[in-house]
Design a protein around this motif. Structure first.
Motif, PDB file in Angstrom:
ATOM      1  N   LEU A 169       7.946  -1.788   3.591  1.00  0.00           N
ATOM      2  CA  LEU A 169       7.535  -2.358   4.884  1.00  0.00           C
ATOM      3  C   LEU A 169       6.328  -1.620   5.441  1.00  0.00           C
ATOM      4  O   LEU A 169       5.383  -2.244   5.941  1.00  0.00           O
ATOM      5  N   LEU A 170       6.362  -0.302   5.379  1.00  0.00           N
ATOM      6  CA  LEU A 170       5.221   0.481   5.855  1.00  0.00           C
ATOM      7  C   LEU A 170       3.994   0.211   4.997  1.00  0.00           C
ATOM      8  O   LEU A 170       2.891   0.022   5.525  1.00  0.00           O
TER       9      LEU A 170
ATOM     10  N   HIS B  12      12.187   0.427   3.188  1.00  0.00           N
ATOM     11  CA  HIS B  12      11.451   0.905   4.360  1.00  0.00           C
ATOM     12  C   HIS B  12      10.029   1.343   3.989  1.00  0.00           C
ATOM     13  O   HIS B  12       9.086   1.106   4.740  1.00  0.00           O
TER      14      HIS B  12
ATOM     15  N   GLU C  91       3.210  -2.471   3.332  1.00  0.00           N
ATOM     16  CA  GLU C  91       2.682  -3.802   3.656  1.00  0.00           C
ATOM     17  C   GLU C  91       1.968  -3.819   4.998  1.00  0.00           C
ATOM     18  O   GLU C  91       0.975  -4.527   5.166  1.00  0.00           O
ATOM     19  N   SER C  92       2.451  -3.035   5.953  1.00  0.00           N
ATOM     20  CA  SER C  92       1.795  -3.018   7.266  1.00  0.00           C
ATOM     21  C   SER C  92       0.481  -2.232   7.247  1.00  0.00           C
ATOM     22  O   SER C  92      -0.447  -2.548   7.988  1.00  0.00           O
ATOM     23  N   LEU C  93       0.388  -1.210   6.386  1.00  0.00           N
ATOM     24  CA  LEU C  93      -0.836  -0.406   6.300  1.00  0.00           C
ATOM     25  C   LEU C  93      -1.875  -1.003   5.357  1.00  0.00           C
ATOM     26  O   LEU C  93      -3.062  -0.690   5.455  1.00  0.00           O
TER      27      LEU C  93
ATOM     28  N   LYS D 223      -0.001 -11.454  -1.770  1.00  0.00           N
ATOM     29  CA  LYS D 223       1.403 -11.084  -1.929  1.00  0.00           C
ATOM     30  C   LYS D 223       1.646 -10.407  -3.282  1.00  0.00           C
ATOM     31  O   LYS D 223       2.318  -9.387  -3.364  1.00  0.00           O
TER      32      LYS D 223
END
Length: 164
Positions: free
Chosen positions: A113-114, A110, A116-118, A145
């Motif tokens: 995921l955060l 989790h 990568e989004s930020l 990546k």
């Protein structure tokens, strides 16, 4: 009257500029207030016998490893200036409140995921510091990546160590 201690003649002068890179340092206040010193006599150990060999056997820093791996995988020639860019990017990601909070209460997946989004937003704030590197991270999906994966590992490790 001289206000400095006499230099020992047996050791050559220490040239500090050869041992540090001032471009990769920043000033950050970590605490404030009085410093309490112990009363009594203290002992000041002398410099090592061979000051030029200090740290020769140490492992590479994590950011140096990232630079080396990117250079090897992509045939790039990133240098110390690029290392400063990655260090600042890592610091900004590690200091992001959302990531810090997420690392305290969520699973590793989790948090990733955060992260990568930020990442694109934080990267965007650094466009002026190294446009060529910014462009490469933005334009090349494989490169981005790997950069995200490697930086995430370092940030996550740092945040988890801070919790222990």
């Amino acid at each position: 009257m001289s206000r400095s201690l006499p230099r020992e003649r047996s050791q050559p002068a220490l040239n500090v500029r050869e041992h540090i890179d001032l471009e990769s340092y920043r000033i950050q206040q970590t605490s404030s207030g009085p410093i309490k010193l112990k009363q009594g006599e203290g002992k000041l150990d002398p410099l090592s016998e061979h000051p030029d060999r200090a740290g020769e056997d140490e492992e590479q820093s994590p950011l140096s490893q990232i630079i080396a791996e990117l250079n090897e995988r992509f045939g790039t020639e990133f240098d110390e200036g690029d290392k400063v860019f990655f260090a600042e990017l890592k610091t900004r990601m590690a200091n992001h409140e959302g990531i810090q909070h997420s690392a305290q209460v969520n699973t590793r997946d989790h948090v990733r995921l955060l992260f990568e989004s930020l990442f694109p937003g934080v990267l965007q704030t650094m466009i002026d510091s190294n446009f060529d590197l910014y462009k490469r991270i933005n334009d090349e999906a494989d490169f981005r990546k790997i950069v995200i994966a490697m930086l995430f590992e370092e940030v996550y490790k740092e945040l988890k160590v801070g919790q222990d």
